[in-house]
Scaffold this motif. Structure first.
Motif, PDB file in Angstrom:
ATOM      1  N   SER A  42     -59.196  93.205  18.771  1.00  0.00           N
ATOM      2  CA  SER A  42     -60.464  92.727  18.227  1.00  0.00           C
ATOM      3  C   SER A  42     -61.294  92.008  19.290  1.00  0.00           C
ATOM      4  O   SER A  42     -62.521  92.102  19.287  1.00  0.00           O
TER       5      SER A  42
ATOM      6  N   SER B 121     -63.734 102.166  21.423  1.00  0.00           N
ATOM      7  CA  SER B 121     -64.881 101.443  20.872  1.00  0.00           C
ATOM      8  C   SER B 121     -66.192 102.118  21.254  1.00  0.00           C
ATOM      9  O   SER B 121     -66.486 102.257  22.445  1.00  0.00           O
TER      10      SER B 121
ATOM     11  N   ASP C  99     -62.419  86.795  17.556  1.00  0.00           N
ATOM     12  CA  ASP C  99     -63.871  86.895  17.452  1.00  0.00           C
ATOM     13  C   ASP C  99     -64.505  86.720  18.829  1.00  0.00           C
ATOM     14  O   ASP C  99     -63.838  86.380  19.800  1.00  0.00           O
TER      15      ASP C  99
ATOM     16  N   LEU D 146     -67.528  93.992  23.136  1.00  0.00           N
ATOM     17  CA  LEU D 146     -68.410  95.150  23.352  1.00  0.00           C
ATOM     18  C   LEU D 146     -69.537  95.184  22.322  1.00  0.00           C
ATOM     19  O   LEU D 146     -70.669  95.544  22.647  1.00  0.00           O
ATOM     20  N   GLU D 147     -69.251  94.794  21.091  1.00  0.00           N
ATOM     21  CA  GLU D 147     -70.314  94.722  20.072  1.00  0.00           C
ATOM     22  C   GLU D 147     -71.376  93.698  20.475  1.00  0.00           C
ATOM     23  O   GLU D 147     -72.576  93.948  20.356  1.00  0.00           O
ATOM     24  N   GLU D 148     -70.927  92.545  20.962  1.00  0.00           N
ATOM     25  CA  GLU D 148     -71.864  91.520  21.424  1.00  0.00           C
ATOM     26  C   GLU D 148     -72.680  92.045  22.613  1.00  0.00           C
ATOM     27  O   GLU D 148     -73.892  91.827  22.687  1.00  0.00           O
TER      28      GLU D 148
ATOM     29  N   ASP E 255     -73.471  95.112  23.263  1.00  0.00           N
ATOM     30  CA  ASP E 255     -74.462  96.066  22.747  1.00  0.00           C
ATOM     31  C   ASP E 255     -75.646  95.341  22.123  1.00  0.00           C
ATOM     32  O   ASP E 255     -76.795  95.732  22.318  1.00  0.00           O
ATOM     33  N   GLU E 256     -75.386  94.286  21.353  1.00  0.00           N
ATOM     34  CA  GLU E 256     -76.480  93.521  20.738  1.00  0.00           C
ATOM     35  C   GLU E 256     -77.391  92.901  21.790  1.00  0.00           C
ATOM     36  O   GLU E 256     -78.595  92.795  21.590  1.00  0.00           O
TER      37      GLU E 256
ATOM     38  N   THR F 213     -64.531  85.118  24.026  1.00  0.00           N
ATOM     39  CA  THR F 213     -63.663  85.663  22.995  1.00  0.00           C
ATOM     40  C   THR F 213     -62.349  84.908  23.031  1.00  0.00           C
ATOM     41  O   THR F 213     -61.910  84.460  24.092  1.00  0.00           O
TER      42      THR F 213
ATOM     43  N   SER G 245     -69.816 102.231  22.321  1.00  0.00           N
ATOM     44  CA  SER G 245     -70.616 101.208  22.992  1.00  0.00           C
ATOM     45  C   SER G 245     -71.633 101.866  23.919  1.00  0.00           C
ATOM     46  O   SER G 245     -71.394 102.949  24.440  1.00  0.00           O
TER      47      SER G 245
ATOM     48  N   ARG H 201     -63.092  94.744  21.229  1.00  0.00           N
ATOM     49  CA  ARG H 201     -64.072  95.410  20.366  1.00  0.00           C
ATOM     50  C   ARG H 201     -65.271  94.498  20.080  1.00  0.00           C
ATOM     51  O   ARG H 201     -66.420  94.899  20.218  1.00  0.00           O
ATOM     52  N   ARG H 202     -64.984  93.240  19.710  1.00  0.00           N
ATOM     53  CA  ARG H 202     -66.059  92.295  19.398  1.00  0.00           C
ATOM     54  C   ARG H 202     -66.897  91.975  20.640  1.00  0.00           C
ATOM     55  O   ARG H 202     -68.117  91.831  20.546  1.00  0.00           O
TER      56      ARG H 202
END
Length: 169
Positions: free
Chosen positions: A97, A142, A63, A103-105, A107-108, A80, A144, A100-101
């Protein structure tokens, strides 16, 4: 993401001029050795204070979550928790993960540039070549909005290995 947005960098992750730096943290997120210790030392007490406030129970392996960057040149630290290969955590999906996670963070947060270490490739013992392949493959796969990804290494041999994987992608 286009492989051309990934740049191998020789240097200190705490000195990268990016929107977000990624910390290869432990589950407790209270500082430690390697990248984690370096980021906490360079970022100062604000990083630890934010970790305690935002993640009182820490993070699960694979995570990611963000905090302030404190005294670092970046705006944010994205923490992470990579798998500890040396302790028997060998599921590559957990390592993937992490990227990926993160990069998601990013982006947010609206981050457009990010610097990653090779997650789990230090004291957690993930084989370096596979750690590089996992990083590149996952970042490329991913979706992004991040426009520039630095893969930061401490030695020229690792930078050369990252370049080689990027050329083969």
């Amino acid at each position: 993401m286009d492989v051309q947005r990934i740049i191998p960098v020789l240097g200190d992750i705490t000195k990268q001029d990016v929107d977000a730096v990624v910390n290869a943290a432990n589950n407790a997120m209270r500082g430690g050795g390697g990248v984690d210790g370096a980021i906490h030392r360079a970022g100062g007490p604000a990083v630890l204070d934010d970790c305690i406030r935002r993640f009182p129970q820490g993070l699960a392996t694979g995570d990611a979550g963000w905090t302030t960057a404190g005294n670092l040149p970046a705006k944010w630290v994205i923490h992470t928790v990579g798998p500890n290969h040396a302790a028997g955590q060998r599921d590559r999906r957990l390592l993937e993960s992490c990227y990926r996670r993160a990069l998601e963070e990013a982006d947010e947060l609206g981050a457009r540039s990010i610097a990653f270490p090779l997650i789990s490739a230090g004291i957690y013992g993930w084989p370096k070549e596979d750690a590089i392949r996992a990083a590149v493959e996952t970042i490329v796969a991913s979706p992004s909005q991040v426009g520039r990804v630095a893969l930061v290494a401490l030695d020229e041999a690792t930078v050369a290995a990252i370049r080689e994987v990027l050329l083969g992608s």
